[in-house]
Design a protein around this motif. Structure first.
Motif, PDB file in Angstrom:
ATOM      1  N   HIS A  56       0.831  -1.217   0.000  1.00 18.89           N
ATOM      2  CA  HIS A  56       0.000   0.000   0.000  1.00 18.89           C
ATOM      3  C   HIS A  56       0.868   1.271   0.000  1.00 18.89           C
ATOM      4  O   HIS A  56       0.549   2.259  -0.669  1.00 18.89           O
ATOM      5  CB  HIS A  56      -0.889  -0.051   1.240  1.00 18.89           C
ATOM      6  CG  HIS A  56      -1.826   1.094   1.382  1.00 18.89           C
ATOM      7  ND1 HIS A  56      -3.038   1.155   0.735  1.00 18.89           N
ATOM      8  CD2 HIS A  56      -1.742   2.239   2.115  1.00 18.89           C
ATOM      9  CE1 HIS A  56      -3.641   2.282   1.061  1.00 18.89           C
ATOM     10  NE2 HIS A  56      -2.884   2.961   1.900  1.00 18.89           N
ATOM     11  N   HIS A  78       1.050   4.476  -2.581  1.00 14.84           N
ATOM     12  CA  HIS A  78       1.025   5.926  -2.328  1.00 14.84           C
ATOM     13  C   HIS A  78       2.253   6.599  -2.955  1.00 14.84           C
ATOM     14  O   HIS A  78       2.133   7.635  -3.614  1.00 14.84           O
ATOM     15  CB  HIS A  78       1.011   6.209  -0.824  1.00 14.84           C
ATOM     16  CG  HIS A  78      -0.364   6.146  -0.212  1.00 14.84           C
ATOM     17  ND1 HIS A  78      -1.428   6.875  -0.681  1.00 14.84           N
ATOM     18  CD2 HIS A  78      -0.836   5.447   0.856  1.00 14.84           C
ATOM     19  CE1 HIS A  78      -2.510   6.637   0.058  1.00 14.84           C
ATOM     20  NE2 HIS A  78      -2.175   5.761   0.992  1.00 14.84           N
ATOM     21  N   SER A  89       0.178   9.927   5.364  1.00 16.27           N
ATOM     22  CA  SER A  89      -1.152   9.306   5.355  1.00 16.27           C
ATOM     23  C   SER A  89      -1.676   9.196   6.778  1.00 16.27           C
ATOM     24  O   SER A  89      -1.109   9.773   7.712  1.00 16.27           O
ATOM     25  CB  SER A  89      -1.066   7.928   4.691  1.00 16.27           C
ATOM     26  OG  SER A  89      -0.403   7.027   5.533  1.00 16.27           O
ATOM     27  N   ASP A  91      -6.920   6.825  -0.150  1.00 14.70           N
ATOM     28  CA  ASP A  91      -6.808   5.450  -0.642  1.00 14.70           C
ATOM     29  C   ASP A  91      -7.617   5.215  -1.918  1.00 14.70           C
ATOM     30  O   ASP A  91      -8.791   5.592  -1.996  1.00 14.70           O
ATOM     31  CB  ASP A  91      -7.237   4.476   0.458  1.00 14.70           C
ATOM     32  CG  ASP A  91      -6.229   4.458   1.593  1.00 14.70           C
ATOM     33  OD1 ASP A  91      -5.120   5.012   1.407  1.00 14.70           O
ATOM     34  OD2 ASP A  91      -6.539   3.894   2.645  1.00 14.70           O
TER      35      ASP A  91
HETATM   36 ZN    ZN Z   1      -3.384   4.899   2.402  1.00 16.85          ZN
END
Ligand code: ZN
Ligand code: KG4
Length: 369
Positions: free
Chosen positions: A122, A126, A147, A318
């Motif tokens: 993840h 980003h 984040s 996200d």
């Molecule tokens: Zn995220």
């Protein structure tokens, strides 16, 4: 020209997202990837009444929503499932059961179609999100990921070659926004609410601390700042109940808190650039929506002669487009994943311990230890 169609699923927290990307098999200087669709089904309204993400609810909803979203994605892209070449999903970090739903769905689809599966980090998603619409990832550069769970300063020499220069030693930037929003009685998630209120407030009204500014490393810490906001409330009204504080004072608190976070992030980003000698800065993660962060980084980079690359707003929080784009880079490198590849709620980007103390998931089901 050989084309790849990649379907990606993101389900690490409270957004259920599906995207389909079409791109040439080999990187080409003149052809960016084509995002055929990017659907985000947010669960935020569902979790709002609990004041944070409830992991059990998140995974149940991912499971209920994904089949419909995958059908919708194929329809929007004008494709049949058999046209897909690769199925990808976020494999961590995040909420374990939420990750399992997305990755198992992508694996099942890959198995049924007889196509390869790619597990995606993840955080790497980003990190790559500012480049989704560019033909080439500009390297080397400094990536600043801000984040809800992470604040990372990363030296990116090439796709997959990352060196962690600094991070948050406690709360992630988004986590600090969310917790301060909660303290001030604002709805979850606090980040966008604080941003909106801050635009109406005076950033010099309260003098909040900027930690670690004299330390040469680009590490940051927001727990002292958060505590300082908390200790200010009882000075404004007996008992410190934000409902008893005038609207304009709440706006001033938001503006002063936000200014402290942004000063620290901008100062440390410039430090990371100086340390590494890099001339490009790429911002990413949910907090990269923040208007003051975007403008203050813009000014600092301009005066330092640094190129600043900001993600489009739709790629900041996200989303599955960033997962598909990262899977594309991995596919081009032949990095496919076995179907027994597990998810990892603590997956790191660089192999170093780079998670914040409390991992950013501040819902009632997972309060920091
Ligand atoms: Zn995220
Ligand atoms: O990247 P993201 O969607 O999820 C994680 O991977 O954590 O980031 C969500 C975080 C939340 O903490 C949210 O409050 C914050 O991004 N955020 C903002 C803004 N929009 C979202 N923080 C500050 N200002 C904003 N405008």
């Amino acid at each position: 020209m050989d084309l790849l169609h990649i379907l990606a699923i993101e389900s690490s927290c409270d957004e259920t997202a599906v995207a389909i990307l079409r791109a040439p098999k080999e990187e080409r200087e003149d052809a960016a990837a084509e995002l055929l669709c990017s659907i985000i089904s947010s669960q935020v309204p569902l979790h709002r009444e609990y004041g944070g993400v409830v992991p059990e609810l998140a995974s149940r909803n991912h499971s209920a929503d994904l089949p419909r979203l995958i059908r919708q994605a194929c329809r929007e892209a004008g494709l049949q499932p058999r046209d897909l070449d690769i199925c990808a999903a976020t494999a961590g970090p995040g909420l374990v059961a939420a990750l399992l739903i997305g990755s198992s769905t992508a694996k099942g689809l890959a198995l049924g179609l007889g196509k390869p599966y790619i597990a995606v980090n993840h955080l790497e998603g980003h990190l790559m999100s500012p480049f989704i619409t560019l033909p080439k990832i500009p390297c080397p550069h400094i990536g600043l990921v801000v984040s809800g769970g992470h604040t990372l300063f990363v030296d990116v020499s090439a796709f997959g070659s990352y060196k962690l220069l600094g991070r948050s030693l406690d709360d992630a930037a988004g986590e600090a926004f969310d917790k301060v929003g909660k303290m001030l009685g604002l709805p979850y998630p606090g980040g966008p609410e604080v941003d909106k209120r801050a635009a109406l407030g005076n950033p010099r009204a309260f003098d909040f601390p900027r930690a670690l500014m004299h330390e040469p490393q680009p590490n940051v810490s927001f727990s002292g700042l958060k505590t300082s906001v908390l200790y200010t409330l009882p000075k404004l009204t007996p008992g410190g109940n934000p409902a008893d504080i005038p609207e304009q004072t709440i706006n001033d608190l938001c503006a002063s808190f936000q200014k402290a976070v942004v000063d620290v992030l901008v100062g440390k980003a410039m430090r990371a650039l100086e340390m590494s000698g890099r001339r490009i800065l790429a911002l990413s993660g949910g907090v990269s929506c923040n208007s003051m962060l975007r403008s203050q980084l813009g000014t600092a980079c301009e005066s330092a002669g640094v190129r600043l690359i900001l993600p489009e707003y739709r790629f900041t929080t996200d989303n599955a487009a960033m997962i598909a784009f990262t899977a594309l880079q991995k596919a081009r490198n032949g990095q496919f994943s076995p179907l027994d590849r597990d998810v990892d709620p603590n997956l790191s980007l660089t192999g170093e311990h780079n998670r914040s103390k409390s991992d950013g998931n501040t819902g009632p089901g997972n309060e920091p230890a």
